[in-house]
Design a protein around this motif. Sequence first.
Motif, PDB file in Angstrom:
ATOM      1  N   ASN A 195      22.872  46.471 -92.860  1.00 11.99           N
ATOM      2  CA  ASN A 195      23.458  46.906 -91.582  1.00 11.99           C
ATOM      3  C   ASN A 195      23.925  45.715 -90.742  1.00 11.99           C
ATOM      4  N   ASP A 196      24.639  44.778 -91.378  1.00  6.82           N
ATOM      5  CA  ASP A 196      25.168  43.572 -90.712  1.00  6.82           C
ATOM      6  C   ASP A 196      24.086  42.613 -90.220  1.00  6.82           C
ATOM      7  N   ASN A 197      22.851  42.824 -90.571  1.00  7.29           N
ATOM      8  CA  ASN A 197      21.778  41.875 -90.225  1.00  7.29           C
ATOM      9  C   ASN A 197      21.382  41.094 -91.469  1.00  7.29           C
ATOM     10  N   ILE A 198      21.022  39.836 -91.246  1.00  2.05           N
ATOM     11  CA  ILE A 198      20.514  39.037 -92.368  1.00  2.05           C
ATOM     12  C   ILE A 198      18.998  38.927 -92.206  1.00  2.05           C
ATOM     13  N   LEU A 199      18.281  39.311 -93.252  1.00  3.04           N
ATOM     14  CA  LEU A 199      16.825  39.145 -93.227  1.00  3.04           C
ATOM     15  C   LEU A 199      16.471  37.944 -94.085  1.00  3.04           C
ATOM     16  N   LYS A 200      15.772  36.992 -93.504  1.00  7.74           N
ATOM     17  CA  LYS A 200      15.317  35.836 -94.288  1.00  7.74           C
ATOM     18  C   LYS A 200      13.958  36.196 -94.865  1.00  7.74           C
ATOM     19  N   THR A 201      13.748  35.836 -96.135  1.00  6.58           N
ATOM     20  CA  THR A 201      12.494  36.244 -96.775  1.00  6.58           C
ATOM     21  C   THR A 201      12.084  35.275 -97.877  1.00  6.58           C
ATOM     22  N   LYS A 202      10.769  35.212 -98.111  1.00 12.32           N
ATOM     23  CA  LYS A 202      10.288  34.343 -99.198  1.00 12.32           C
ATOM     24  C   LYS A 202      10.441  35.042-100.557  1.00 12.32           C
ATOM     25  N   ASN A 203      10.348  36.377-100.540  1.00 12.03           N
ATOM     26  CA  ASN A 203      10.411  37.145-101.797  1.00 12.03           C
ATOM     27  C   ASN A 203      11.218  38.419-101.597  1.00 12.03           C
ATOM     28  N   ILE A 204      11.872  38.846-102.674  1.00 10.34           N
ATOM     29  CA  ILE A 204      12.596  40.122-102.655  1.00 10.34           C
ATOM     30  C   ILE A 204      12.080  40.940-103.835  1.00 10.34           C
ATOM     31  N   VAL A 205      11.860  42.236-103.609  1.00 15.55           N
ATOM     32  CA  VAL A 205      11.508  43.125-104.723  1.00 15.55           C
ATOM     33  C   VAL A 205      12.614  44.177-104.833  1.00 15.55           C
ATOM     34  N   ILE A 206      13.256  44.215-106.004  1.00 12.70           N
ATOM     35  CA  ILE A 206      14.297  45.224-106.250  1.00 12.70           C
ATOM     36  C   ILE A 206      13.610  46.451-106.850  1.00 12.70           C
ATOM     37  N   ALA A 207      13.708  47.558-106.136  1.00 10.16           N
ATOM     38  CA  ALA A 207      13.056  48.803-106.606  1.00 10.16           C
ATOM     39  C   ALA A 207      14.048  49.945-106.380  1.00 10.16           C
ATOM     40  N   THR A 208      15.250  49.765-106.953  1.00  7.49           N
ATOM     41  CA  THR A 208      16.356  50.667-106.620  1.00  7.49           C
ATOM     42  C   THR A 208      16.470  51.864-107.549  1.00  7.49           C
ATOM     43  N   GLY A 209      15.557  51.987-108.518  1.00 11.46           N
ATOM     44  CA  GLY A 209      15.459  53.231-109.283  1.00 11.46           C
ATOM     45  C   GLY A 209      16.594  53.493-110.244  1.00 11.46           C
ATOM     46  N   SER A 210      16.887  54.770-110.427  1.00 12.17           N
ATOM     47  CA  SER A 210      17.873  55.171-111.437  1.00 12.17           C
ATOM     48  C   SER A 210      18.610  56.414-110.962  1.00 12.17           C
ATOM     49  N   GLU A 211      19.684  56.724-111.685  1.00 10.31           N
ATOM     50  CA  GLU A 211      20.394  57.984-111.399  1.00 10.31           C
ATOM     51  C   GLU A 211      20.665  58.686-112.719  1.00 10.31           C
ATOM     52  N   ALA A 212      20.999  59.972-112.648  1.00 10.44           N
ATOM     53  CA  ALA A 212      21.209  60.748-113.872  1.00 10.44           C
ATOM     54  C   ALA A 212      22.358  60.154-114.675  1.00 10.44           C
ATOM     55  N   SER A 213      22.173  60.039-115.989  1.00  7.11           N
ATOM     56  CA  SER A 213      23.260  59.570-116.859  1.00  7.11           C
ATOM     57  C   SER A 213      24.264  60.711-117.015  1.00  7.11           C
ATOM     58  N   ALA A 214      25.541  60.341-117.091  1.00  5.48           N
ATOM     59  CA  ALA A 214      26.583  61.359-117.299  1.00  5.48           C
ATOM     60  C   ALA A 214      27.035  61.299-118.750  1.00  5.48           C
ATOM     61  N   LEU A 215      27.622  62.378-119.234  1.00  8.87           N
ATOM     62  CA  LEU A 215      28.244  62.338-120.553  1.00  8.87           C
ATOM     63  C   LEU A 215      29.601  61.648-120.393  1.00  8.87           C
ATOM     64  N   PRO A 216      30.037  60.876-121.397  1.00 17.14           N
ATOM     65  CA  PRO A 216      31.311  60.168-121.239  1.00 17.14           C
ATOM     66  C   PRO A 216      32.445  61.137-120.882  1.00 17.14           C
ATOM     67  N   GLY A 217      33.187  60.784-119.874  1.00 17.34           N
ATOM     68  CA  GLY A 217      34.355  61.584-119.487  1.00 17.34           C
ATOM     69  C   GLY A 217      34.029  62.860-118.726  1.00 17.34           C
ATOM     70  N   ILE A 218      32.756  63.096-118.431  1.00 17.55           N
ATOM     71  CA  ILE A 218      32.377  64.335-117.737  1.00 17.55           C
ATOM     72  C   ILE A 218      31.951  63.982-116.317  1.00 17.55           C
ATOM     73  N   ASP A 219      32.569  64.656-115.366  1.00 22.35           N
ATOM     74  CA  ASP A 219      32.255  64.391-113.972  1.00 22.35           C
ATOM     75  C   ASP A 219      31.155  65.364-113.514  1.00 22.35           C
ATOM     76  N   ILE A 220      30.014  64.814-113.077  1.00 22.51           N
ATOM     77  CA  ILE A 220      28.948  65.692-112.552  1.00 22.51           C
ATOM     78  C   ILE A 220      29.315  66.013-111.107  1.00 22.51           C
ATOM     79  N   ASP A 221      29.858  67.217-110.866  1.00 22.78           N
ATOM     80  CA  ASP A 221      30.342  67.550-109.514  1.00 22.78           C
ATOM     81  C   ASP A 221      29.270  68.237-108.668  1.00 22.78           C
ATOM     82  N   GLU A 222      28.122  68.526-109.264  1.00 21.08           N
ATOM     83  CA  GLU A 222      26.995  69.219-108.603  1.00 21.08           C
ATOM     84  C   GLU A 222      27.380  70.630-108.134  1.00 21.08           C
TER      85      GLU A 222
END
Length: 454
Positions: A135-162
């Motif tokens: 959000n336009d702020n810079i956070l200074k830190t000694k450590n970062i943990v990436i815990a961004t998870g996953s999303e559903a895989s799509a079939l090639p060429g198929i749009d998951i429109d929900e």
Amino acid sequence: MSSIDKQQYDVVVIGGGPGGYKCSITAAKLGLKVACIDKNAIFGGTCLRVGCIPSKALLHISHEYTKAKNDLLKFGINITGINFDLQQMLNYTNARVEELGNGIDYLFNLFKVTKIHGIGKIHSCKPGNLEVLVNDNILKTKNIVIATGSEASALPGIDIDEQKILSSTGALSLTEIPKKMVVIGAGAIGLEMSSLWSRLGTDVTVVEFSNRIAASVDSELSNALLISLQKQGIKFLLNTKVEEIGQNSVQISAGNIEADKILVAIGRTPNYEINDKIIKNNRGFIEVNSKYETNIKGIFAIGDVIGGIMLAHKAEEEGIAVAEVISGQSPHVDYEIIPSVIYTYPAVSSVGKTEEELKDANRKYKVGKCQFAANGRAKITDIAEGFVKVLVCSVTDTILGVHIIGAYADTLINEAAVAMAYGAAAEDIYRICHSHPDINEAFRDACIDAFFKK
Ligand code: NAI
């Protein structure tokens, strides 16, 4: 959102799912100054908002409905005119999700974790001078943990429109009961969503590429589950490849299957668009060492984004472990004893090795079993379908794997996990008094069966 501190953080966690929020709270308990960022206002990740929690709520509700409709007369309970209100089911579920989200906020406040709603990107990868942009702020830190998870895989060429073509997210928010649904993939998501909608009246066909359902579980249980789900009315096409998906049909080699909703449940793909300097493996998962550290010093990654078993509780274990690593401890996650559950009815749960894995490894093992039909509590509550299967080392009697199919397989498996964590032998469980009449006696009886096997 809590106010951002301009001073340096000890840890900035990107992603507020089970891995990220457990990591944040643990790190804060260990005395570190922590911020946790998530792009959703409700923290808790996929698990809380659109995964484990809403799916298990709706599975529970739909099971209660079928029980009331079909299974109470034998107890002498006669209820007539049973119907359901899908919108109320969804309202109930959403309210529980919100409450649990508030619970995370409460814990963040309690342990003074800064909660930031926004998209976090790694701005500086300079070891010792790490920065996160949010959000336009810079956070200074000694450590970062990436815990961004996953999303559903799509079939090639198929749009998951929900709308017509759904991921689990769309399948958990339908406001009308589909007439016909095709589910692509017979893993945990495919089987749980098939159960949910089939119970509410949808004609469900599952198309699965491989020759079995629930491929990761012991094959004896996978076969038993297939038979049970078929009896409940779900159709399965195994060894079947989807060739094309149309608006109202799925094309397979044998022809077209009509469907007003199509659920794609073929696995999940990591989410990591936060910095391209972090090295990923050839399957797109972030590479980490045994301390969850990436190629950049001070930047760690945990949970679905690093691969392995993609389960919320595996991410939690890693979240706790990485917080301990950062605070100078030497934790250990035992990946051999992470339980897994498919919340169908009957549920299927496992911990440790399957029989196939022991055969492949040329291990000498004995099999102990207890059918729930022989368990007093299961019998009197009419949930006697299924069994407990215990695999023990023929030489040492140590429990190597436990596989359960049955109504209470989900909770029962945790006794097995505790036993295995302490290196229990089948005889150890035999010697522990279990309350009677209770479901857990089935685990003990399976251990007794294994212990006395020659
Ligand atoms: P999955 O990887 O468990 O199962 C996907 C299935 O789709 C496999 O059986 C695969 O053979 C099949 N498949 C792949 N491509 C196909 C194709 N083109 N046509 C037909 N079949 C195809 O993935 P799922 O069920 O989407 O779950 C994703 C992740 O989320 C998994 O790691 C799962 O363990 C986790 N999860 C766990 C839950 C639980 O523990 N109860 C509940 C929901 C998800």
